[in-house]
Scaffold this active site. Structure first.
Site, PDB file in Angstrom:
ATOM      1  N   GLY A   4       0.815  -1.024  -0.017  1.00  0.00           N
ATOM      2  CA  GLY A   4       0.115  -0.154   0.102  1.00  0.00           C
ATOM      3  C   GLY A   4       0.902   1.309  -0.147  1.00  0.00           C
ATOM      4  N   SER A   5       0.202   2.246   0.495  1.00  0.00           N
ATOM      5  CA  SER A   5       0.904   3.538   0.254  1.00  0.00           C
ATOM      6  C   SER A   5       2.044   3.760   1.449  1.00  0.00           C
ATOM      7  CB  SER A   5       0.077   4.911   0.640  1.00  0.00           C
ATOM      8  OG  SER A   5      -0.371   4.643   2.077  1.00  0.00           O
TER       9      SER A   5
ATOM     10  N   VAL B   2       1.025   4.776   5.113  1.00  0.00           N
ATOM     11  CA  VAL B   2       0.408   3.855   5.881  1.00  0.00           C
ATOM     12  C   VAL B   2       1.623   2.672   6.214  1.00  0.00           C
ATOM     13  CG1 VAL B   2      -1.406   2.120   6.096  1.00  0.00           C
ATOM     14  CG2 VAL B   2      -1.837   4.335   4.961  1.00  0.00           C
ATOM     15  N   GLY B   3       2.286   2.348   5.168  1.00  0.00           N
ATOM     16  CA  GLY B   3       3.015   1.355   5.535  1.00  0.00           C
ATOM     17  C   GLY B   3       4.102   1.503   6.537  1.00  0.00           C
TER      18      GLY B   3
ATOM     19  N   GLU C  32       5.625  -3.412   1.081  1.00  0.00           N
ATOM     20  CA  GLU C  32       5.718  -3.114  -0.612  1.00  0.00           C
ATOM     21  C   GLU C  32       4.977  -1.752  -0.692  1.00  0.00           C
ATOM     22  OE1 GLU C  32       4.974  -2.959  -4.362  1.00  0.00           O
ATOM     23  OE2 GLU C  32       4.061  -4.861  -4.256  1.00  0.00           O
TER      24      GLU C  32
ATOM     25  N   CYS D  76       2.518  -0.466  -8.885  1.00  0.00           N
ATOM     26  CA  CYS D  76       3.709   0.222  -8.171  1.00  0.00           C
ATOM     27  C   CYS D  76       5.080   0.329  -8.966  1.00  0.00           C
ATOM     28  CB  CYS D  76       4.155  -0.751  -7.064  1.00  0.00           C
ATOM     29  SG  CYS D  76       2.805  -1.226  -5.978  1.00  0.00           S
TER      30      CYS D  76
HETATM   31  C1  UN1 Z   1       2.149  -4.079  -7.867  1.00  0.00           C
HETATM   32  O1  UN1 Z   1       2.023  -3.056  -8.585  1.00  0.00           O
HETATM   33  O2  UN1 Z   1       2.041  -3.854  -6.622  1.00  0.00           O
HETATM   34  O3  UN1 Z   1       6.305  -5.998 -11.832  1.00  0.00           O
HETATM   35  C2  UN1 Z   1       2.824  -5.055  -8.438  1.00  0.00           C
HETATM   36  C3  UN1 Z   1       4.921  -5.715 -12.067  1.00  0.00           C
HETATM   37  C4  UN1 Z   1       4.063  -7.195 -11.309  1.00  0.00           C
HETATM   38  C5  UN1 Z   1       3.607  -6.587 -10.124  1.00  0.00           C
HETATM   39  C6  UN1 Z   1       3.194  -5.277  -9.633  1.00  0.00           C
HETATM   40  N1  UN1 Z   1       4.471  -8.167 -11.720  1.00  0.00           N
HETATM   41  O4  UN1 Z   1       4.576  -4.954 -12.548  1.00  0.00           O
END
Ligand code: UN1
Length: 526
Positions: A258-259, A262-263, A280, A314
Site C-alpha cells: 500500500g502507500s 500507511v506502510g 511493499e 507500483c
Molecule cells: C504491484 O504493482 O503492486 O512487476 C505489483 C509488475 C507486476 C507486479 C506489480 N509483476 O508490474
C-alpha cells in the site's frame, strides 16, 4: 449512486443477453457475500455492508458483509489450530496443496481474470496476466517445497556438524492493495503455505470480490485435505480489522502492500510488538533513454509503463529521462502514443487502457497535473476525463527542463514527466533523487552504460532493467524495493526465507566438549 446489481442481471439473464456475466456464479459470487472465512464461511459476519463497484460502469457488482470483532477471533483461532497441523506436515506435502491450488487457478484463469477486470478496471489481457502470475509462482513455490533447505557449513570444532534449518514461522497476515487484487495474495500465500504458515488475508475494500473468488477456490482445495484455517479471509474496515491485525502479537509476520505513509506506520507498529514485516510501498519509477538506444523499444517500454494498467502499478513509469539529442523525438512519439491509445471498456479486446479505480483517484491525478503546471511544467498532452460513465481519464504528458518537486511524489494514475538529461550520470542522479526505490530502466545499446547502471554506482532501486520497461517484473525473481518503497522481498529469489523461523543447528558427536573460538575454559581443571 444507483445500485444496479450486475449480479442480479446474472439471474435475470439466464438464456438472455447478459449471459456473459454468468462467470460470477461459477466463481461463487452471490448478490450478498460473506467477508469472513476460515475454510467455512461465517454466514452472517457482524460488520457493515460493502459494495463492490465496477469502475468502468459505476454499477454495483455485488455486496459483502464485512467482518467484525467476533468474526476476527473465530478466524484467528482457526488459523492457530491450522498452524499446528501445517507444522507437522512435511514441506513437500504442503507443496501438494499448492499444486492443487495451481490446478484450480489454471482452470479458472479466464473467469478470475474477467472478475479482476470488472472489479478494478484493468484490461482483460492484464487481468488474465495477473492470474498467470499466481500460476507461475505456484511452480516456483512447489519447487521450494522440495528445495528449501539450509546450508551445511563446515564446523571449526572436531566431530561437530552444523547446519541451518528453516521451519514454519506461525501465522502470516497479508494486507493487499486494489491494483493487484489476487497476485500479491498469490506470491505471499504460496510462499507461506510451503513454509508452513496459515495466512490471514485482508484485501482492499475496493476489490473484495476478487478475494472472495480466490477464497472459494482455497476452500474447495482444502476440503480434500480436511483442514480448516490454512487460508483465511477477513474483509473489514481498517479501524476494525486492519488495526487489530497489525497489533495482534499472535501473528509474527505482516506483509503489507500500500502507500508509503500507511506502510511506515504499519512497520513501526509491527516491529514495536516484536513482529516482522514485508512492506511493499509506493514506487516512482524512472526510465532513462540514451541517444544510442533503440528508440522503438524505449517507446514501447514507456507506453506500457505509463498507460498499462492505467498507470496503477507500483512498477509503472512516472519519469522519463531521455538524452537531450533525442528528447524531442521521444516526446513526440509519446504524444503520438497517447493519441492512438484505445481507452474504454476494459473487457473489450481492443482496449489498452481502462478506468482508474475511483473518482477520488481521477481527481488525484488531475490535482498532480495542476501542481505540475504551477511548478512550470509544460503540458504537451493534456488528458481529459472521458464523457461517459466510469472513472476514465486520458493520459497526461508533462515536459520540463528542470526537476519539479511534484516529480518526487507517486501519482497512481496516467501522468508522465519527461525531462531531458545531459548524460547517463545525470540520469542516474535523477533516478536516485526520489525517496522511493522500486523499479528503474535504462535503454541503451552501449554495454559500458548498461553495466554502469547495474552497478553499485548505478540505480539504487530493487529492480534494475536494461532495455525493458519498469513494469511487468517476472515473478520467479525477488520482488520489492529499496528506500521508502519497503523492506523485504516477495515472490521469488530468497523471499521464502522471510516466512520461516531460521535456526542454526549444531550436533556434537565427538564425545568431547571443545569450545568454539578455541577457548580452553577447563584448562585448570584437567
Ligand atoms: C504491484 O504493482 O503492486 O512487476 C505489483 C509488475 C507486476 C507486479 C506489480 N509483476 O508490474
Amino acid at each position: 449512486m444507483k445500485a444496479v446489481f450486475i449480479i442480479e442481471n446474472v439471474r435475470k439473464s439466464i438464456g438472455g443477453v447478459q449471459m456473459k456475466y454468468d462467470f460470477l456464479e461459477r466463481l461463487g459470487i452471490k448478490k450478498v457475500n460473506s467477508g469472513a472465512c476460515f475454510g467455512e464461511w461465517i454466514e452472517k459476519p457482524e460488520g457493515n455492508i460493502l459494495q463492490s463497484i465496477n469502475p468502468a460502469t459505476e454499477e454495483v457488482i455485488a455486496e459483502v458483509r464485512m467482518a467484525g470483532s467476533q468474526d476476527y477471533e473465530q478466524v484467528i483461532e482457526a488459523a492457530e489450530r491450522a498452524a499446528v497441523i501445517l507444522r507437522r506436515m512435511p514441506a513437500p506435502k504442503r507443496g501438494d496443496i499448492v499444486r492443487d491450488l495451481c490446478n484450480e487457478f489454471r482452470r479458472h484463469k479466464d473467469d478470475l481474470g474477467r472478475l479482476i477486470t470488472m472489479e478494478v478496471g484493468k484490461i482483460y489481457e492484464e487481468g488474465k496476466g495477473e492470474v498467470q502470475e499466481i500460476i507461475d509462482f505456484s511452480d516456483v513455490a512447489i519447487g521450494h517445497a522440495r528445495m528449501m533447505g539450509g546450508r551445511v557449513t563446515p564446523s571449526e570444532r572436531p566431530g561437530h556438524f552444523t547446519f541451518e534449518s528453516y521451519d514454519p514461522l506461525g501465522l502470516a497476515e497479508e494486507i493487499t492493495a486494489f491494483n493487484f487484487p489476487q497476485a500479491v495474495w498469490g506470491w505471499n500465500t504460496l510462499n507461506a503455505t510451503v513454509c508452513g504458515d496459515p495466512v490471514i488475508w485482508k484485501p482492499s475494500l475496493q476489490a473484495p470480490l476478487s478475494a472472495i473468488a480466490v477464497q472459494h477456490i482455497c476452500n474447495r482445495v482444502m476440503k480434500k485435505y480436511s483442514i480448516e484455517g490454512v487460508f483465511n479471509l477477513l474483509i473489514g474496515e481498517d479501524m476494525i480489522i486492519g488495526d487489530r491485525l497489525v497489533k495482534d502479537s499472535r501473528i509474527p509476520l505482516v506483509s503489507f502492500t500500500g502507500s508509503t505513509a500507511v506502510g511506515l506506520r504499519v512497520g513501526s507498529l509491527v516491529t514495536a510488538r516484536g513482529g516482522e514485516c514485508i512492506l511493499e510501498l509506493g514506487g516512482n519509477n524512472a526510465l532513462i533513454i540514451l541517444a544510442d538506444a533503440n528508440i522503438d523499444l524505449a517507446i514501447k517500454g514507456l507506453a506500457f509503463g505509463f498507460t498499462g494498467t492505467a498507470k496503477q502499478r507500483c512498477t509503472s513509469t512516472s519519469r522519463a529521462y531521455p538524452e537531450e539529442d533525442i528528447a524531442g523525438i521521444v516526446t513526440d512519439r509519446v504524444v503520438d502514443w497517447c493519441k492512438s491509445l484505445t481507452i474504454g471498456d476494459p473487457l473489450h479486446p481492443q482496449t489498452q487502457m481502462g478506468p482508474l479505480i475511483s473518482e477520488k483517484a481521477r481527481a488525484n491525478v488531475l490535482r498532480s497535473v495542476q501542481k505540475a503546471k504551477e511548478q512550470g511544467g509544460e503540458v504537451v498532452y493534456e488528458g481529459k476525463p472521458l464523457d461517459r460513465k466510469g472513472f476514465f481519464l486520458e493520459p497526461t504528458v508533462i515536459y520540463t527542463k528542470k526537476h519539479l518537486s511534484i516529480m518526487e511524489k507517486e501519482t497512481f494514475g496516467p501522468i508522465l514527466y519527461i525531462q531531458p538529461i545531459h548524460d547517463l550520470e545525470e540520469g542516474i542522479a535523477l533516478n536516485n533523487k526520489v525517496d522511493q526505490g522500486l523499479s528503474s530502466s535504462l535503454f541503451t545499446n552501449n554495454l559500458l552504460s548498461a553495466f554502469h547502471f547495474l552497478s553499485a554506482e548505478g540505480s539504487d532501486c530493487g529492480i534494475r532493467n536494461v532495455n525493458c520497461g519498469t513494469s511487468g517484473a517476472e515473478i520467479g525473481g525477488a520482488f520489492g524495493g529499496n528506500k521508502h518503497t519497503g523492506w523485504g522481498r516477495e515472490a521469488g529469489g530468497d523471499a521464502w526465507k522471510k516466512y520461516c523461523r531460521h535456526s542454526q543447528c549444531t550436533i556434537n558427536w565427538s564425545g568431547e566438549l571443545p569450545l568454539s573460538q578455541g577457548i580452553d575454559f577447563f584448562k585448570n581443571k584437567k
